[in-house]
Scaffold this motif. Structure first.
Motif, short mmCIF file in Angstrom:
data_model
loop_
_atom_site.label_atom_id
_atom_site.label_comp_id
_atom_site.label_asym_id
_atom_site.label_seq_id
_atom_site.Cartn_x
_atom_site.Cartn_y
_atom_site.Cartn_z
N SER A 253 -1.44 7.53 6.16
CA SER A 253 -2.00 8.25 5.01
C SER A 253 -2.11 9.75 5.27
O SER A 253 -2.44 10.51 4.36
N ARG B 15 1.01 4.21 -2.70
CA ARG B 15 0.77 5.60 -2.30
C ARG B 15 1.87 6.52 -2.84
O ARG B 15 1.59 7.61 -3.34
N THR C 99 0.84 -1.20 0.00
CA THR C 99 0.00 0.00 0.00
C THR C 99 0.87 1.25 0.00
O THR C 99 0.60 2.22 -0.71
N GLU C 100 1.94 1.22 0.81
CA GLU C 100 2.82 2.39 0.89
C GLU C 100 3.51 2.65 -0.46
O GLU C 100 3.64 3.81 -0.88
N LEU D 50 -7.13 4.53 0.12
CA LEU D 50 -6.22 5.02 -0.92
C LEU D 50 -6.81 4.75 -2.31
O LEU D 50 -6.81 5.63 -3.18
N ASP E 71 1.50 6.86 -6.55
CA ASP E 71 0.31 7.66 -6.86
C ASP E 71 0.60 9.14 -6.79
O ASP E 71 0.24 9.90 -7.68
#
Length: 347
Positions: free
Chosen positions: A254, A88, A84-85, A136, A91
């Protein structure tokens, strides 16, 4: 090297795709997913819910998946969160449109892990990881204009946060979901939802998340025309924000917010209500902006354009919109491009 049809042929293909007379081939689907930031199901108009296939005896397969989920360790959960990191980081530098396939696969893996996990000690860590990833994914979907997908992902994130018993994650997902309502032209409803998010977070929230929620409330109040409430929320954000240059919340990865970020947010809200103080706040934010936050920089340029427009300074507004357009094109942000066009019409 990828070859495509001529311009004339592509016009025919697009017309036939839109009218359902020609299926989209795998080659063109790959191109369109990256350009539009959509999934295969959204390209084809299919439902995201897969049909169920009846089986005569699926117990062996079910127990295999339950056993696999039971073996999910904290190490694997950390791997999910590291993924996920990474998404992120990509992104905020490259934009959401190019990440739709990776994000879809990541969410699917997390949902599978949670679906077949049985006991709470296994489910809660996975649910926490899913809450962060779904929120996210929702923001990415909102950025590329896939608003229904964004809404569904926020609902998934909220359910996961509730199962994980993580009120901070629930508050964050709820607050971001308010932006969907705001973008849809329902700012008054969005104000109610952002305040509900603050209630959901409760007194156990980190100070940085509390400041973030107040800043979001200020922006949404500004968009709802609630000038006094906007200013009150900005004061609350300043009061809650921890001192120092550190921006990241260790309890909510986040959340990025320090005095520089808050200056930008304050300038954005003040620009929306036509306050002259917006310009100085926004230029302060521009001087300290992290260049890796490309999409946020596009938003900052839009804020500056709006502030200059409110003062009748059209040349400055035009230049900031030019910069914003370049950045929005770089990240494929439909949300920012829409705002740029709205501001351009005021020049």
């Amino acid at each position: 090297m990828l070859t495509v049809a001529s311009t004339a042929s592509l016009r025919v293909y697009v017309s036939e795709w839109e009218n359902g007379r020609r299926p989209i081939s795998a080659r063109y689907a790959k191109i369109l997913r990256g350009l539009l930031g959509v999934t295969d199901d959204e390209l084809s108009g299919k439902s995201e819910v897969p049909p169920t296939t009846p089986t005569t005896d699926g117990y062996d397969e079910l127990m295999t998946r339950i056993d696999a989920a039971h073996s999910v360790s904290l190490t694997l959960v950390k791997t999910f969160m590291d993924q996920t990191e990474l998404l992120r980081t990509m992104d905020r530098q490259l934009g959401a449109a190019s990440l739709v396939d990776q994000m879809t696969a990541h969410l699917s893996a997390l949902e599978d892990a949670l679906t077949f996990a049985v006991l709470p000690e296994t489910r809660r860590p996975v649910a926490r990881a899913l809450a962060g990833a779904a929120t996210l994914a929702a923001w990415q979907a909102l950025d590329v204009g896939a608003v229904e997908r964004a809404w569904r992902h926020y609902e998934l994130g909220k359910r996961a946060a509730q199962e994980a018993e993580e009120p901070m994650y629930l508050a964050h997902a709820t607050a971001e979901q308010a932006y969907v309502l705001c973008d849809a032209g329902r700012p008054s409803m969005a104000v109610e939802l952002i305040r509900d998010a603050q209630r959901l977070g409760g007194k156990t929230m980190s100070p940085r998340l509390a400041a973030w929620l107040y800043a979001a409330e200020a922006e949404i109040c500004a968009r709802a025309g609630l000038q006094d409430e906007c200013r009150r929320a900005l004061e609350d954000a300043v009061r809650c924000l921890p001192p120092g240059e550190e921006a990241r919340d260790p309890d909510m990865l986040s959340i990025f917010l320090n005095a520089g970020h808050l200056a930008r947010w304050r300038g954005n809200a003040l620009a929306l209500i036509g306050d002259d103080d917006a310009v100085s706040d926004l230029y302060t934010a521009l001087e300290t902006a992290d260049p890796t936050f490309v999409r946020a920089s596009a938003g900052l340029r839009c804020d500056l354009a709006q502030a200059h427009l409110a003062r009748g300074e059209y040349d400055q507004a035009h230049e900031h919109l030019r910069q914003a357009r370049l950045m929005a094109s770089r990240t494929g942000s439909v949300r920012h491009r829409r705002r740029i066009e709205q501001l351009t019409q005021r020049l």
